[in-house]
Design an enzyme around this catalytic site. Structure first.
Site, PDB file in Angstrom:
ATOM      1  N   HIS A   1      -0.317   0.677   9.645  1.00  0.00           N
ATOM      2  CA  HIS A   1      -1.586   1.043   9.023  1.00  0.00           C
ATOM      3  C   HIS A   1      -2.594   1.496  10.076  1.00  0.00           C
ATOM      4  O   HIS A   1      -3.798   1.308   9.921  1.00  0.00           O
ATOM      5  CB  HIS A   1      -2.188  -0.143   8.255  1.00  0.00           C
TER       6      HIS A   1
ATOM      7  N   GLY B   1       0.816  -1.195   0.000  1.00  0.00           N
ATOM      8  CA  GLY B   1       0.000   0.000   0.000  1.00  0.00           C
ATOM      9  C   GLY B   1       0.856   1.254   0.000  1.00  0.00           C
ATOM     10  O   GLY B   1       1.984   1.258   0.505  1.00  0.00           O
TER      11      GLY B   1
ATOM     12  N   ASP C   1      -1.399  -8.321   0.906  1.00  0.00           N
ATOM     13  CA  ASP C   1      -0.136  -8.338   0.165  1.00  0.00           C
ATOM     14  C   ASP C   1       0.268  -9.761  -0.182  1.00  0.00           C
ATOM     15  O   ASP C   1       0.663 -10.061  -1.319  1.00  0.00           O
ATOM     16  CB  ASP C   1       0.966  -7.676   0.993  1.00  0.00           C
TER      17      ASP C   1
ATOM     18  N   SER D   1      21.453  36.821  20.753  1.00  0.00           N
ATOM     19  CA  SER D   1      21.719  37.365  22.085  1.00  0.00           C
ATOM     20  C   SER D   1      23.037  36.835  22.634  1.00  0.00           C
ATOM     21  O   SER D   1      23.827  37.587  23.216  1.00  0.00           O
ATOM     22  CB  SER D   1      20.581  37.004  23.035  1.00  0.00           C
TER      23      SER D   1
ATOM     24  N   THR E   1      15.854  46.749  20.467  1.00  0.00           N
ATOM     25  CA  THR E   1      16.748  45.630  20.768  1.00  0.00           C
ATOM     26  C   THR E   1      17.223  45.795  22.208  1.00  0.00           C
ATOM     27  O   THR E   1      16.835  46.749  22.897  1.00  0.00           O
ATOM     28  CB  THR E   1      17.977  45.612  19.835  1.00  0.00           C
TER      29      THR E   1
ATOM     30  N   CYS F   1      14.337  33.436  23.272  1.00  0.00           N
ATOM     31  CA  CYS F   1      15.176  34.396  23.999  1.00  0.00           C
ATOM     32  C   CYS F   1      15.235  34.078  25.492  1.00  0.00           C
ATOM     33  O   CYS F   1      16.312  34.040  26.092  1.00  0.00           O
ATOM     34  CB  CYS F   1      14.657  35.815  23.785  1.00  0.00           C
TER      35      CYS F   1
ATOM     36  N   ASP G   1      10.542  44.797  24.135  1.00  0.00           N
ATOM     37  CA  ASP G   1      11.494  43.905  23.483  1.00  0.00           C
ATOM     38  C   ASP G   1      11.988  42.866  24.494  1.00  0.00           C
ATOM     39  O   ASP G   1      12.421  43.225  25.594  1.00  0.00           O
ATOM     40  CB  ASP G   1      12.683  44.693  22.946  1.00  0.00           C
TER      41      ASP G   1
END
Length: 584
Positions: free
Chosen positions: A221, A53, A110, A456, A510, A413, A565
């Protein structure tokens, strides 16, 4: 389970996926009508055919190529191809003058469809053998009954070894014998955190796993495994290895692997595990094999080989290496042999693996940079207590920094600052106390450079190195306590040095919005508490400030109006902590 897909029509999905394979491997062709991928005519050899399959990619279609499969037949998602599809592959799409070996996983559809095609081909005078692989230890003998073990990821080891042996010119009888030897000595088990959603289907969700729950022994399956339970990764791996290796469990004692055996380990991604996490899983498996079973695999393959669509799980396969009885064709040599198939991702040569067994080289001695002493003196106990107060304050605000960075950045951060702070605290607890300020500062710099990454981390490392240089330039001729004036001069030179590497200035949203006010105020007043308050005001001022630099520039939305920030906030809290520490 996730029901989100880019292609929702399952028929279109399977067809386009098959059509893509010759685009990435020009040595193969696609018979889209019969969903067959096959090698273009070439060297005469035994042909290896497999399939099943769709939904298990790269198995089976992307394993077609020199040194591996000669042809692969695809069914619809999780459904066997028809006997007619397989028959056409054997009779019309692969070379058959040296014979054909069909390798199929042990699933009823199968086995029946491939088996019927084998018999039809034999009736046409073609020499065909078939090997059925059942390697799954997730289902025991009692539950498996007459059906036996399911075939899962260990099947790809059979494909690879049989394909390599066929490429060497071995006979069909020889290739079949070795393929069966590999199948008989392979044991596998999979586990998953979730079922998968098949495009185009409405699957019931009431059977979905709960948060933290894992299905041990889940099939490829969506079939149920042997149990569900809440466990962590070490506990899960322990259970999976026990099911695969313990001889005490007679229901699942399928293998006889011991510490004396050479073993191949395959850690397979079921489709939805990130490469990063799969690497962590692989390390856990290898450590437990060594510690609990004293097994050290001679080959370790980790990657995506046989999936269950985007299954959030993995499987472990163990192959006991046996003598193939074929001169110059050991299992390891065949496994290592090159294969020109886009889905086979294990590309380490035998010579590279063999060097692993050579005598271990002496461990490289770590060479520490010698720190030149200075005449700048600090009270080591005061310095330690002040830093401890500041670092603990920084750690305490990590949730806020992370929350802010999740809104305006990528969310890392706070974790980065916390990791650095914890590493410095650990260093303070173990390093030898010194009155020399630069020895202390260089110890901190070493920790920051190792433990903090990202933007950073780089900024802090550059700034601190420049600070150390500035302090040394302002060091007195004889040992003396460091003064606020010395700090101010060194900090100002640090800002200038930092400007060589980043254009960030106050107003760019920043950490500079907190750093600059701190340095400028300290230079004017010589008072740390006033400088720390100025940093805090600078940080608060970034709320509502549109970013000019950093990842925040690329993040859409109006989050910058809601939060300060993250980097500036974290730095301000650290500096406020330094001020608090000095007051104690």
């Amino acid at each position: 389970m996730s029901a989100k897909h880019f292609i929702h029509d399952p028929t279109h999905l399977v067809n386009t996926a098959l059509l893509s394979i010759p685009l990435t491997n020009p040595s193969v062709q696609c018979d889209i009508k019969n969903k067959i991928i096959y090698r273009k005519p070439g060297t005469s050899q035994v042909s290896i055919v497999s399939g099943g399959g769709s939904g298990h990619e790269p198995s089976f279609a992307s394993f077609v190529g020199a040194g591996l499969l000669s042809g692969a037949v695809a069914g619809t998602i999780f459904a066997s191809p028809s006997a007619e599809q397989v028959r056409r592959c054997i009779l019309h799409r692969v070379q058959k003058d040296k014979g054909v070996l069909v390798v199929v996983m042990n699933y009823t559809g199968d086995v029946l469809n491939f088996g019927m095609a084998v018999e039809k081909a034999r009736a046409q005078g073609v020499e065909v053998d078939m090997v059925v692989v059942g390697d799954d230890a997730g289902v025991g003998r009692a539950k498996g009954g007459k059906v036996g073990r399911r075939g899962i990821a260990g099947t790809v080891l059979v494909h690879k070894i049989a394909g390599a042996l066929a490429a060497k010119g071995a006979s069909l009888k020889e290739v079949t014998r070795v393929a069966q030897l590999v199948a008989d000595n392979t044991v596998s088990i999979g586990s998953s955190l979730s079922h998968v959603h098949v495009p185009g289907r409405r699957d019931p969700e009431e059977d979905e796993l709960k948060e933290g729950e894992v299905e041990i022994g889940m099939g490829i399956h969506n079939e149920a495994g042997s149990e569900r339970k809440k466990t962590d990764l070490p506990g899960l791996v322990k259970t999976m290895l026990s099911h695969s290796l313990s001889t005490a469990d007679q229901d699942r004692s399928f293998s006889s692997i011991t510490e004396k055996d050479e073993v191949v380990l395959l850690v397979n991604n079921l489709g939805g595990v990130s490469p990063l996490e799969l690497s962590g899983i692989t390390n856990e498996v290898v450590e437990q094999l060594s510690n609990d079973f004293r097994i050290k695999p001679v080959r370790i393959l980790a990657g995506t080989f046989m999936t269950s669509l985007n299954g959030l799980g993995f499987s472990i396969s163990l192959l006991k290496v046996r003598d193939t009885g074929s001169a110059g064709a050991s299992i390891l040599d065949l496994l290592d042999a090159p294969a020109e198939a886009s889905g086979w991702s294990a590309a380490i040569s035998t010579s590279t693996w063999s060097r692993q067994a050579e005598a271990k080289a002496q461990e490289e001695q770590a060479v520490e940079d010698e720190i030149q002493p200075s005449n700048l003196r600090v009270d080591p106990k005061l310095a330690k207590s002040t830093l401890t107060t500041a670092l603990n304050r920084l750690i305490s605000v990590e949730p806020d920094v992370t929350k802010f960075d999740t809104i305006v950045g990528d969310g890392d951060c706070g974790i980065g600052l916390k990791r650095g702070a914890e590493a410095i605290l650990e260093m303070l607890g173990t390093a030898k106390e010194s009155e020399d300020l630069l020895i202390l500062l260089n110890n901190i710099i070493h920790v920051v450079e190792i433990s903090m990454d990202g933007t950073s981390g780089a900024i802090y490392a550059i700034f601190l190195n420049a600070l150390a240089h500035g302090l040394r330039q302002n060091s007195p001729s004889s040992p003396q306590p460091v003064t606020p004036q010395t700090w101010a001069k060194a900090l100002e030179s640090s800002l200038q040095a930092l400007g060589k590497y980043t254009p960030a200035q106050p107003g760019d949203r920043t950490l500079m919005d907190a750093l600059y006010p701190f340095v400028q105020t300290l230079s004017k007043t010589g008072k740390v508490d006033e400088a720390a308050k100025a940093a805090q005001e600078g940080s608060r001022g970034t709320k509502g400030m549109k970013a000019s630099l950093g990842r925040t520039v690329y993040v859409g939305g109006e989050g910058f109006n809601e939060v300060p920030d993250p980097g500036a906030h974290g730095l301000a809290e650290l500096l406020l902590g330094l001020s608090d520490g000095l007051k104690k």
